[in-house]
Design an enzyme around this catalytic site. Sequence first.
Site, PDB file in Angstrom:
ATOM      1  N   LYS A   9       0.924  -1.304   0.025  1.00 40.17           N
ATOM      2  CA  LYS A   9       0.026   0.165   0.068  1.00 40.17           C
ATOM      3  C   LYS A   9       0.951   1.252  -0.032  1.00 40.17           C
ATOM      4  O   LYS A   9       2.089   1.263   0.226  1.00 40.17           O
ATOM      5  CB  LYS A   9      -0.839   0.077   1.201  1.00 40.17           C
ATOM      6  CG  LYS A   9      -1.892  -1.115   1.333  1.00 40.17           C
ATOM      7  CD  LYS A   9      -2.683  -1.212   2.586  1.00 40.17           C
ATOM      8  CE  LYS A   9      -3.549  -2.341   2.523  1.00 40.17           C
ATOM      9  NZ  LYS A   9      -4.674  -2.107   3.676  1.00 40.17           N
ATOM     10  N   TYR A  49     -12.331  -2.635  -3.105  1.00 38.70           N
ATOM     11  CA  TYR A  49     -12.740  -2.726  -1.500  1.00 38.70           C
ATOM     12  C   TYR A  49     -14.369  -2.502  -1.693  1.00 38.70           C
ATOM     13  O   TYR A  49     -14.918  -2.525  -0.746  1.00 38.70           O
ATOM     14  CB  TYR A  49     -12.100  -1.711  -0.860  1.00 38.70           C
ATOM     15  CG  TYR A  49     -10.766  -1.922  -0.408  1.00 38.70           C
ATOM     16  CD1 TYR A  49     -10.270  -3.135   0.394  1.00 38.70           C
ATOM     17  CD2 TYR A  49      -9.798  -0.959  -0.531  1.00 38.70           C
ATOM     18  CE1 TYR A  49      -9.061  -3.118   0.795  1.00 38.70           C
ATOM     19  CE2 TYR A  49      -8.404  -1.223  -0.041  1.00 38.70           C
ATOM     20  CZ  TYR A  49      -8.232  -2.322   0.599  1.00 38.70           C
ATOM     21  OH  TYR A  49      -6.850  -2.654   0.991  1.00 38.70           O
ATOM     22  N   PHE A  57     -15.205   3.352   7.506  1.00 39.01           N
ATOM     23  CA  PHE A  57     -13.776   3.682   7.202  1.00 39.01           C
ATOM     24  C   PHE A  57     -13.466   3.709   5.792  1.00 39.01           C
ATOM     25  O   PHE A  57     -12.341   3.842   4.983  1.00 39.01           O
ATOM     26  CB  PHE A  57     -12.683   2.756   7.790  1.00 39.01           C
ATOM     27  CG  PHE A  57     -12.710   1.378   7.556  1.00 39.01           C
ATOM     28  CD1 PHE A  57     -12.287   0.799   6.498  1.00 39.01           C
ATOM     29  CD2 PHE A  57     -13.488   0.613   8.660  1.00 39.01           C
ATOM     30  CE1 PHE A  57     -12.508  -0.743   6.496  1.00 39.01           C
ATOM     31  CE2 PHE A  57     -13.658  -0.935   8.190  1.00 39.01           C
ATOM     32  CZ  PHE A  57     -13.443  -1.503   7.169  1.00 39.01           C
ATOM     33  N   ARG A  85      -2.209 -14.764   4.022  1.00 36.32           N
ATOM     34  CA  ARG A  85      -2.888 -14.329   5.058  1.00 36.32           C
ATOM     35  C   ARG A  85      -2.179 -14.594   6.469  1.00 36.32           C
ATOM     36  O   ARG A  85      -2.119 -13.516   7.309  1.00 36.32           O
ATOM     37  CB  ARG A  85      -4.386 -14.715   5.208  1.00 36.32           C
ATOM     38  CG  ARG A  85      -5.225 -14.235   4.045  1.00 36.32           C
ATOM     39  CD  ARG A  85      -5.586 -12.932   3.973  1.00 36.32           C
ATOM     40  NE  ARG A  85      -6.261 -12.263   5.174  1.00 36.32           N
ATOM     41  CZ  ARG A  85      -6.793 -11.105   5.281  1.00 36.32           C
ATOM     42  NH1 ARG A  85      -6.743 -10.405   4.298  1.00 36.32           N
ATOM     43  NH2 ARG A  85      -7.542 -10.901   6.187  1.00 36.32           N
ATOM     44  N   THR A  91      -5.509  -7.662  10.630  1.00 38.54           N
ATOM     45  CA  THR A  91      -5.824  -6.606  10.038  1.00 38.54           C
ATOM     46  C   THR A  91      -5.413  -5.472  10.854  1.00 38.54           C
ATOM     47  O   THR A  91      -4.782  -4.583  10.359  1.00 38.54           O
ATOM     48  CB  THR A  91      -7.289  -6.345   9.876  1.00 38.54           C
ATOM     49  OG1 THR A  91      -7.876  -7.688   9.169  1.00 38.54           O
ATOM     50  CG2 THR A  91      -7.728  -5.057   9.284  1.00 38.54           C
ATOM     51  N   ARG A 102       2.879  -7.748   9.260  1.00 36.53           N
ATOM     52  CA  ARG A 102       2.174  -6.465  10.104  1.00 36.53           C
ATOM     53  C   ARG A 102       2.547  -6.529  11.418  1.00 36.53           C
ATOM     54  O   ARG A 102       2.811  -5.319  11.879  1.00 36.53           O
ATOM     55  CB  ARG A 102       0.559  -6.557   9.975  1.00 36.53           C
ATOM     56  CG  ARG A 102       0.045  -6.050   8.577  1.00 36.53           C
ATOM     57  CD  ARG A 102      -1.281  -6.325   8.236  1.00 36.53           C
ATOM     58  NE  ARG A 102      -1.848  -5.885   7.368  1.00 36.53           N
ATOM     59  CZ  ARG A 102      -3.056  -6.385   6.913  1.00 36.53           C
ATOM     60  NH1 ARG A 102      -3.777  -7.480   7.459  1.00 36.53           N
ATOM     61  NH2 ARG A 102      -3.640  -6.190   5.743  1.00 36.53           N
ATOM     62  N   ASN A 112      -1.495  -0.255   7.580  1.00 37.80           N
ATOM     63  CA  ASN A 112      -0.894  -1.395   7.877  1.00 37.80           C
ATOM     64  C   ASN A 112      -0.353  -2.337   6.559  1.00 37.80           C
ATOM     65  O   ASN A 112      -0.086  -3.325   6.455  1.00 37.80           O
ATOM     66  CB  ASN A 112      -2.089  -2.679   8.325  1.00 37.80           C
ATOM     67  CG  ASN A 112      -3.136  -2.682   7.324  1.00 37.80           C
ATOM     68  OD1 ASN A 112      -3.259  -2.090   6.162  1.00 37.80           O
ATOM     69  ND2 ASN A 112      -4.547  -3.493   7.563  1.00 37.80           N
ATOM     70  N   HIS A 115      -1.809  -5.190   1.239  1.00 32.96           N
ATOM     71  CA  HIS A 115      -2.960  -6.080   1.134  1.00 32.96           C
ATOM     72  C   HIS A 115      -2.819  -7.403   0.612  1.00 32.96           C
ATOM     73  O   HIS A 115      -1.876  -7.795  -0.308  1.00 32.96           O
ATOM     74  CB  HIS A 115      -3.764  -5.396  -0.132  1.00 32.96           C
ATOM     75  CG  HIS A 115      -5.246  -6.126  -0.326  1.00 32.96           C
ATOM     76  ND1 HIS A 115      -6.235  -6.333   0.143  1.00 32.96           N
ATOM     77  CD2 HIS A 115      -5.060  -7.058  -1.506  1.00 32.96           C
ATOM     78  CE1 HIS A 115      -6.894  -7.044  -0.390  1.00 32.96           C
ATOM     79  NE2 HIS A 115      -6.683  -7.520  -1.373  1.00 32.96           N
ATOM     80  N   GLU A 126      -9.883 -10.156  -7.813  1.00 29.64           N
ATOM     81  CA  GLU A 126      -8.632  -9.064  -7.558  1.00 29.64           C
ATOM     82  C   GLU A 126      -7.567  -9.245  -8.481  1.00 29.64           C
ATOM     83  O   GLU A 126      -7.373  -8.190  -9.161  1.00 29.64           O
ATOM     84  CB  GLU A 126      -8.267  -8.958  -6.162  1.00 29.64           C
ATOM     85  CG  GLU A 126      -9.336  -8.686  -5.226  1.00 29.64           C
ATOM     86  CD  GLU A 126      -8.666  -8.878  -3.626  1.00 29.64           C
ATOM     87  OE1 GLU A 126      -7.516  -9.194  -3.440  1.00 29.64           O
ATOM     88  OE2 GLU A 126      -9.690  -8.505  -2.833  1.00 29.64           O
TER      89      GLU A 126
END
Length: 149
Positions: A9, A49, A57, A85, A91, A102, A112, A115, A126
């Site tokens: 990100k 998203y 948010f 993941r 998250t 993270r 964070n 993605h 995606e």
Amino acid sequence: MERTFIAVKPDGVQRGLCGEIIKRLETRGFRLCAAKFMQGSEDFMKNHYLDLKDMPFYAGLCKYMSSGPVLAMVWEGQNIVKLVRMMLGETNPADSKPGSIRGDLCINIGRNIIHGSDTLENAKREVDLWFKAEEFVNWTPCYQPFLYE
Ligand code: UDP
Ligand code: MG
């Protein structure tokens, strides 16, 4: 073999963490299939998203995701959606264990840094949203027989 979509990100890019993130994915043994450095529009991020559109948010997240460059990538490997993941952590970085991306590299839920697709179905969606067929490179890493039985 599964494929998943991963993006560093804008906060991860600004903090100079692209190399660290690629290193973790490479050393785990995953294969890089496609990559591009780009800045997406707010509408593009709203589509990415879409399942979060009712969250408070959502607007801020999409604005932030379009505010700077992201490193978009497709990676491949056995069971990769689940394994990545786990590598990401939770998250919220505050709930992420040390050793996770993270848990090691960030602090705040809204920053964070990375993605990763959460299900195989979302990964397919995606990958198709971010990449065209001609952007993929077909290659076999030389270590393949030593990584998979
Ligand atoms: N997010 C946020 N505040 C929240 C929850 C999520 O800013 O309370 C952001 C955060 O950047 C997260 C992204 O929205 O990575 C997408 O949320 P999701 O629940 O899909 O988390 P992820 O799949 O990225 O772990
Ligand atoms: Mg998600």
